[in-house]
Design an enzyme around this catalytic site. Structure first.
Site, PDB file in Angstrom:
ATOM      1  CG  ASP A   7      -1.925   1.148   1.172  1.00 28.33           C
ATOM      2  OD1 ASP A   7      -2.584   1.309   0.128  1.00 28.33           O
ATOM      3  OD2 ASP A   7      -2.045   1.887   2.164  1.00 28.33           O
ATOM      4  CD  GLU A   9      -1.723   6.045   3.179  1.00 29.66           C
ATOM      5  OE1 GLU A   9      -2.370   7.016   2.687  1.00 29.66           O
ATOM      6  OE2 GLU A   9      -2.239   4.971   3.491  1.00 29.66           O
ATOM      7  CD  GLU A  52      -6.542  18.904   0.127  1.00 24.90           C
ATOM      8  OE1 GLU A  52      -6.291  19.198  -1.063  1.00 24.90           O
ATOM      9  OE2 GLU A  52      -6.511  19.733   1.066  1.00 24.90           O
ATOM     10  CG  HIS A  57      -1.385  10.356   4.858  1.00 26.26           C
ATOM     11  ND1 HIS A  57      -0.726  11.449   5.368  1.00 26.26           N
ATOM     12  CD2 HIS A  57      -1.443  10.545   3.512  1.00 26.26           C
ATOM     13  CE1 HIS A  57      -0.401  12.277   4.377  1.00 26.26           C
ATOM     14  NE2 HIS A  57      -0.841  11.752   3.244  1.00 26.26           N
ATOM     15  CG  HIS A 150      -6.190   5.726   5.041  1.00 26.28           C
ATOM     16  ND1 HIS A 150      -6.522   5.498   3.717  1.00 26.28           N
ATOM     17  CD2 HIS A 150      -7.364   5.787   5.711  1.00 26.28           C
ATOM     18  CE1 HIS A 150      -7.843   5.437   3.600  1.00 26.28           C
ATOM     19  NE2 HIS A 150      -8.371   5.619   4.802  1.00 26.28           N
ATOM     20  CG  ASP A 155      -4.211   1.011   5.376  1.00 25.83           C
ATOM     21  OD1 ASP A 155      -4.522   0.822   6.569  1.00 25.83           O
ATOM     22  OD2 ASP A 155      -4.514   2.044   4.756  1.00 25.83           O
TER      23      ASP A 155
END
Length: 234
Positions: A7, A9, A52, A57, A150, A155
């Site tokens: 995963d 970010e 945002e 995260h 997150h 994740d």
């Protein structure tokens, strides 16, 4: 079979638009079982973190300021993933960023034929259901209590468990049952004949039963419902 569940970010949704990776988390699996080997780094994106994205995260400019850049970890990442299939949720998004960063470093891109998208698998297997990682964790009983924000490694670890369930459950990884191919034509077919239909049962009372009942009721003394004869009750 070796697979990498991963995963990422990012600072946003578009690598061509200037967004960059800020975290990569990879989990190694062999025959659908986690080996314990992981690859996890935070990355300085050399740009400001939009509010945002930070809300998703929690990675701030201050936290990432002293982290290395992608090119500093590039070889380490490539060594870890090797030539294994790469599993991600909405994998096209993560592949776009991984390959975007590799391209900036002048490295060969990861071929999209290695891409395994658990979102596409979930949509096929569970039509009409919710397909977010949180929803799939709830459906399969995967503990996501630590997932407040997150995080790429967390994740990826959650997705590894979801991926196992989406592809048949733990038994696949443990190899408890050997694959058997059955020839349907070789299975004997047994035809079971039905017994003759039973005549319908009669549940209404016969005239004799009605007469016996009337005699029994007439012999009752002070019944709760009172005299049956309205003339006698007057």
């Amino acid at each position: 079979m070796r697979e990498i569940v991963f995963d990422t970010e990012t600072t946003g949704l578009s690598f061509p638009g200037g967004d960059r990776l800020v975290e990569i988390g990879c989990v190694e699996m062999v025959n659908r079982v986690e080996t314990g080997r992981v690859f996890h780094v935070y990355l300085n994106p050399d740009r400001a973190m939009p509010a945002e994205a930070q809300a998703v995260h929690g990675l701030s400019d201050a936290f990432l300021a002293d982290k290395k850049r992608f090119h500093d970890h590039c070889e380490e990442l490539l060594d870890f993933i090797g030539d294994a299939p790469m599993v991600a949720h909405n994998a096209g998004f993560d592949f776009a960023f991984i390959n975007g960063e590799l391209g900036r470093c002048g490295k060969p891109l990861v071929c999209t034929t290695r891409m395994v998208d658990t979102l596409a698998i979930a949509r096929q297997r569970l039509p009409g259901a919710k397909h977010t990682l949180d929803a799939l964790c709830s459906r399969f009983g995967v503990d996501r209590s630590r997932r407040v924000l997150h995080g790429a490694l967390l994740d990826a670890q959650l997705l590894a468990q979801v991926y196992v369930e989406l592809t048949g459950g733990r038994q696949i990884g443990l190899g408890l049952v050997a694959e058997t191919i059955v020839d349907a034509a070789a299975i004997p077919i047994t035809v079971v004949s039905r017994p003759p239909a039973r005549p319908p049962r009669v549940f209404s009372a016969s005239p004799a039963e009605l007469e016996r009942h009337a005699t029994f009721v007439a012999g009752l003394k002070d019944p709760l419902w009172g005299p049956a004869d309205p003339v006698a009750a007057s």
